[in-house]
Design an enzyme around this catalytic site. Structure first.
Site, short mmCIF file in Angstrom:
data_model
loop_
_atom_site.label_atom_id
_atom_site.label_comp_id
_atom_site.label_asym_id
_atom_site.label_seq_id
_atom_site.Cartn_x
_atom_site.Cartn_y
_atom_site.Cartn_z
N LYS A 15 0.85 -1.21 0.00
CA LYS A 15 0.00 0.00 0.00
C LYS A 15 0.88 1.25 0.00
O LYS A 15 1.94 1.26 -0.60
CB LYS A 15 -0.96 -0.02 1.20
CG LYS A 15 -1.75 -1.31 1.30
CD LYS A 15 -2.92 -1.18 2.22
CE LYS A 15 -3.61 -2.53 2.33
NZ LYS A 15 -4.93 -2.46 2.90
N HIS A 99 -8.34 -3.11 -6.77
CA HIS A 99 -8.29 -3.18 -5.31
C HIS A 99 -9.45 -2.36 -4.72
O HIS A 99 -9.81 -1.32 -5.25
CB HIS A 99 -6.95 -2.65 -4.79
CG HIS A 99 -6.73 -2.96 -3.35
ND1 HIS A 99 -7.29 -2.21 -2.35
CD2 HIS A 99 -6.06 -3.98 -2.75
CE1 HIS A 99 -6.95 -2.75 -1.18
NE2 HIS A 99 -6.20 -3.82 -1.40
N GLU A 101 -9.63 -0.43 -2.30
CA GLU A 101 -9.34 0.96 -1.93
C GLU A 101 -9.46 1.87 -3.15
O GLU A 101 -9.87 3.02 -3.03
CB GLU A 101 -7.96 1.03 -1.26
CG GLU A 101 -8.04 0.47 0.16
CD GLU A 101 -6.76 -0.16 0.69
OE1 GLU A 101 -5.68 0.05 0.10
OE2 GLU A 101 -6.85 -0.86 1.72
N GLY A 177 -7.88 -4.99 6.46
CA GLY A 177 -7.32 -4.09 7.47
C GLY A 177 -8.28 -3.87 8.63
O GLY A 177 -8.35 -2.78 9.17
N SER A 218 -7.00 -9.16 6.11
CA SER A 218 -6.47 -9.38 7.46
C SER A 218 -5.82 -10.77 7.62
O SER A 218 -6.04 -11.45 8.62
CB SER A 218 -7.56 -9.17 8.51
OG SER A 218 -8.01 -7.83 8.46
C1 PEP Z 1 -5.20 -5.60 1.00
O1 PEP Z 1 -5.37 -4.40 1.12
O2 PEP Z 1 -5.00 -6.09 -0.13
C2 PEP Z 1 -5.22 -6.43 2.20
C3 PEP Z 1 -5.39 -7.70 2.09
O3 PEP Z 1 -5.06 -5.75 3.38
P1 PEP Z 1 -4.97 -6.37 4.86
O4 PEP Z 1 -4.08 -7.58 4.81
O5 PEP Z 1 -4.40 -5.28 5.68
O6 PEP Z 1 -6.36 -6.73 5.23
#
Ligand code: PEP
Length: 246
Positions: A15, A99, A101, A177, A218
């Site tokens: 990220k 993604h 985001e 996340g 996560s």
């Molecule tokens: C991601 O943003 O691709 C992701 C899996 O984040 P996290 O592992 O922090 O959940």
């Protein structure tokens, strides 16, 4: 049904984290500490400014370089964007697209993501296409419909010959996340089945069985094995989180 040995992907999505120094330290630790087994592809996706730095360190290692995004034009007046040509120039092999985001914070549409998917594959880079539902969509039982739309539109115009260079990452938005909501390995498994069924409807069972479908949301050292142990989960996409942002 014949079972294929699918390639497992372990992908690090850094990220918008790390300084150049931290990126170097992190890459060094991974390169030195990792033994990569057959049928496993390990990919690091640092932020754009550190692609060259990390890419140089990865040369000769068993770890591949990926980017977190790209703009679907070879070049042009697109201030602030990065083209597939530039990524190839930096020896990038993979690009994460779609993604959540980008979808939810930056408003990327399925159609725009599709342009990126088609352009990336045509340029010769491999695609990791992220799909996943929000918590509201899950609660209102729209998960299948959302994935159906994201996959149908996201993969429009992708020829079956290009599928060996495309993998899917199921990333439920509510589990990314997020310390409160974690997907269980069983929940992830169930949605992976839906995704492979959709891929099979579009490309046929044989091709769908060969495609890598990984899980992200996560994933931590403590739960990674449980996700990876599920049939049909072919890897994990792990996001970068700094302790203070957790
Ligand atoms: C991601 O943003 O691709 C992701 C899996 O984040 P996290 O592992 O922090 O959940």
């Amino acid at each position: 049904m014949k079972t294929h040995i699918r390639q497992k992907f372990i992908v690090g999505n850094w990220k918008m984290h790390t300084t150049a120094f931290e990126a170097e330290q992190l890459a060094r630790g991974i390169i030195d500490g990792l033994v990569v087994a057959d049928h496993v592809t390990v990919i690091l996706c640092p932020p754009f400014p550190y692609l060259a730095l990390v890419g140089d360190m990865l040369k000769g290692s068993q770890v591949a370089l990926g980017a977190q995004n790209m703009y679907p034009q070879a070049e042009g007046a697109f201030t602030g964007e990065v083209s597939p040509t530039m990524l190839l120039d930096l020896s990038c092999g993979y690009v994460i697209l779609g993604h959540s985001e980008g979808r939810h914070k930056l408003g990327e549409s399925d159609e725009f993501i599709n342009q990126k998917v088609v352009c990336t594959l045509a340029a010769g880079l491999d695609v990791i296409l992220c799909v996943g539902e929000t918590l509201e969509q899950r609660k209102s039982k729209q998960t299948e419909a959302v994935l159906d739309r994201q996959l149908s539109t996201g993969l429009a115009g992708v020829p079956s010959e290009a599928l060996s260079r495309l993998s899917i990452a199921y990333e439920p938005v509510w589990a990314i996340g997020n310390d409160e909501h974690h997907a269980t390995p069983q929940q992830a498994h169930d949605v992976h089945l839906l995704i492979r069924r959709k891929l099979s409807q579009v490309y046929g069972e044989t091709r769908a069985q060969k495609m890598t479908v990984q899980y992200g949301g996560s994933v931590e050292p403590e739960n990674a094995a449980a996700f990876l142990g599920q049939p049909g989960i072919d890897g994990v996409l792990i996001g970068g989180r700094q302790p203070e942002s957790r």
